[in-house]
Design a protein around this motif. Structure first.
Motif, PDB file in Angstrom:
ATOM      1  N   ASN A 124      -2.145 -54.655  61.917  1.00 46.40           N
ATOM      2  CA  ASN A 124      -3.413 -54.330  61.970  1.00 46.40           C
ATOM      3  C   ASN A 124      -3.701 -52.997  60.926  1.00 46.40           C
ATOM      4  O   ASN A 124      -4.782 -52.805  60.662  1.00 46.40           O
ATOM      5  N   LYS A 125      -2.550 -52.190  60.827  1.00 49.59           N
ATOM      6  CA  LYS A 125      -2.533 -51.210  59.935  1.00 49.59           C
ATOM      7  C   LYS A 125      -1.787 -51.169  58.696  1.00 49.59           C
ATOM      8  O   LYS A 125      -1.170 -50.268  58.229  1.00 49.59           O
ATOM      9  N   HIS A 127      -0.098 -51.605  55.052  1.00 48.63           N
ATOM     10  CA  HIS A 127      -0.002 -50.608  53.998  1.00 48.63           C
ATOM     11  C   HIS A 127      -0.934 -49.364  54.471  1.00 48.63           C
ATOM     12  O   HIS A 127      -1.577 -48.746  53.264  1.00 48.63           O
ATOM     13  N   THR A 128      -0.515 -48.718  55.163  1.00 47.88           N
ATOM     14  CA  THR A 128      -1.093 -47.351  55.798  1.00 47.88           C
ATOM     15  C   THR A 128       0.050 -46.646  56.150  1.00 47.88           C
ATOM     16  O   THR A 128       1.107 -47.353  56.472  1.00 47.88           O
ATOM     17  N   PRO A 129       0.097 -45.160  56.252  1.00 45.99           N
ATOM     18  CA  PRO A 129       1.263 -44.489  56.771  1.00 45.99           C
ATOM     19  C   PRO A 129       1.652 -44.945  58.264  1.00 45.99           C
ATOM     20  O   PRO A 129       2.905 -44.829  58.525  1.00 45.99           O
ATOM     21  N   VAL A 130       0.699 -45.340  59.201  1.00 46.39           N
ATOM     22  CA  VAL A 130       1.401 -46.065  60.407  1.00 46.39           C
ATOM     23  C   VAL A 130       2.355 -47.157  60.016  1.00 46.39           C
ATOM     24  O   VAL A 130       3.394 -47.477  60.836  1.00 46.39           O
ATOM     25  N   ASP A 131       1.811 -48.242  59.155  1.00 45.54           N
ATOM     26  CA  ASP A 131       2.689 -49.409  59.096  1.00 45.54           C
ATOM     27  C   ASP A 131       4.107 -48.959  58.382  1.00 45.54           C
ATOM     28  O   ASP A 131       5.031 -49.332  58.843  1.00 45.54           O
ATOM     29  N   TYR A 132       3.903 -48.005  57.465  1.00 42.68           N
ATOM     30  CA  TYR A 132       5.090 -47.549  56.796  1.00 42.68           C
ATOM     31  C   TYR A 132       6.219 -46.743  57.770  1.00 42.68           C
ATOM     32  O   TYR A 132       7.455 -46.870  57.669  1.00 42.68           O
ATOM     33  N   THR A 133       5.684 -46.024  58.747  1.00 40.73           N
ATOM     34  CA  THR A 133       6.279 -45.371  59.519  1.00 40.73           C
ATOM     35  C   THR A 133       7.194 -46.391  60.556  1.00 40.73           C
ATOM     36  O   THR A 133       8.321 -46.281  60.783  1.00 40.73           O
TER      37      THR A 133
END
Length: 321
Positions: A124-125, A127-133
């Motif tokens: 749901n997130k 390609h965002t910092p949340v996804d990468y983390t």
């Protein structure tokens, strides 16, 4: 459904027979046998070694020993005799089967409870910092060896004054009847092996993320949104369809987690089958090794059967008749 289950169970019989041949051949290829460890002992004469070899049946041809082993399994349920422990193999495995299966199932539940929500959040997130983390956390979990992570957690727990380290019970509860205090003591100990073995959740998390992203872009999701359905309803359909491939690999997850507990069980002194299997390999305890391998094979086939049944219940479109 029942016809499918019966058919799969019938297929297991020839499969187990083929696996037994492969396992027996592999153990026979191992250099030496159980008696080899006594060859360099000056207190044991060659006559005594030959006597031991005859008593254990190791002087017989491999084909004869294999067919006798299979015959005893079919007619008596006898999986052989442990050379090292001087006890039936079935009894040795059965004594440790409960804890082995229990820790394995709890580990799988832990992995699912962590990987599914993280996979959904990462999708749901995307390609965002949340996804990468989340992806980095999953990769770290995959990269850390189980035995090393166990040692690190032991060090951290001891540094903070923890005492419930190693084994599943404190000394005063070993062999004691079950009570609430013993159950609480078990909870204080069992978290460590579950986290150590279950830290390898990154693969499942990445699978759930990939499934979610594939489903999100599918035409039926676009159609649902075009009809004005609430987003929570759409996400419910997405998650349900994304779980299909997730469930299909669950059958292979059970033996993988089971095998992954071998080294961890040795380090944490757990009463599972893992340390027995390791010692049996070192001692050339052939029938104990064979019993363990056959148990792994049976668990694998049962796991695949349960995964297929779960997949059919999750998605009625899948016909297994």
């Amino acid at each position: 459904m029942w016809a499918f289950i019966v058919r799969r169970i019938l297929i297991m019989i020839p499969m187990m027979f083929i696996i037994s041949i492969i396992c027996f051949v592999i153990t026979e290829l191992q250099p030496g046998d159980f008696i080899s460890q006594y060859l360099d002992n000056p207190r044991i004469s060659p006559q005594m070694i030959e006597t031991l070899r005859r008593e254990l049946g190791l002087d017989k041809p491999a084909t004869y020993r294999y067919f006798m082993w299979i015959k005893n399994i079919i007619t008596k349920g006898d999986f052989g005799y442990s050379f090292a422990y001087q006890r039936p193999v079935f009894d040795l495995i059965w004594e440790r089967l409960g804890w082995t299966v229990g820790i394995t199932l709890l580990t799988i539940i832990f992995q699912w409870l962590v990987s599914i929500p993280l996979g959904i959040i990462a999708a749901n997130k995307a390609h965002t910092p949340v996804d990468y983390t989340i992806s980095v956390i999953g990769l770290i979990g995959i990269s850390i060896p189980d035995f090393f992570f166990a040692l690190v957690l032991i060090y951290i727990a001891l540094s903070f004054g923890g005492k419930a380290i190693g084994g599943l019970f404190s000394p005063q509860y070993i062999g004691a009847p079950w009570s609430w205090a013993k159950f609480v003591d078990l909870l204080k100990h069992i978290w460590l092996p579950i986290i150590v073995v279950g830290i390898d959740f990154g693969g499942l998390m990445r699978l759930m993320r990939g499934n979610m992203l594939d489903i999100i872009g599918s035409p039926f999701v676009t159609a649902l949104r075009a009809r004005g359905l609430e987003e929570k309803v759409v996400k419910r359909h997405i998650i349900k369809n994304a779980l299909n491939p997730f469930v299909s690999i669950a059958g292979m997850q059970l033996p993988n987690v089971f095998s992954g507990t071998i080294i961890v069980s040795i380090i944490l002194n757990l009463p599972t089958i893992g340390p027995f299997f390791y010692n049996a390999l070192l001692n050339h305890d052939q029938y104990l090794v064979l019993g363990f391998l056959m148990f792994i094979a049976l668990i694998t086939q049962i796991g695949n059967l349960l995964a297929d049944i779960g997949l059919a219940l999750l998605d009625p479109r899948i016909s297994i008749s």
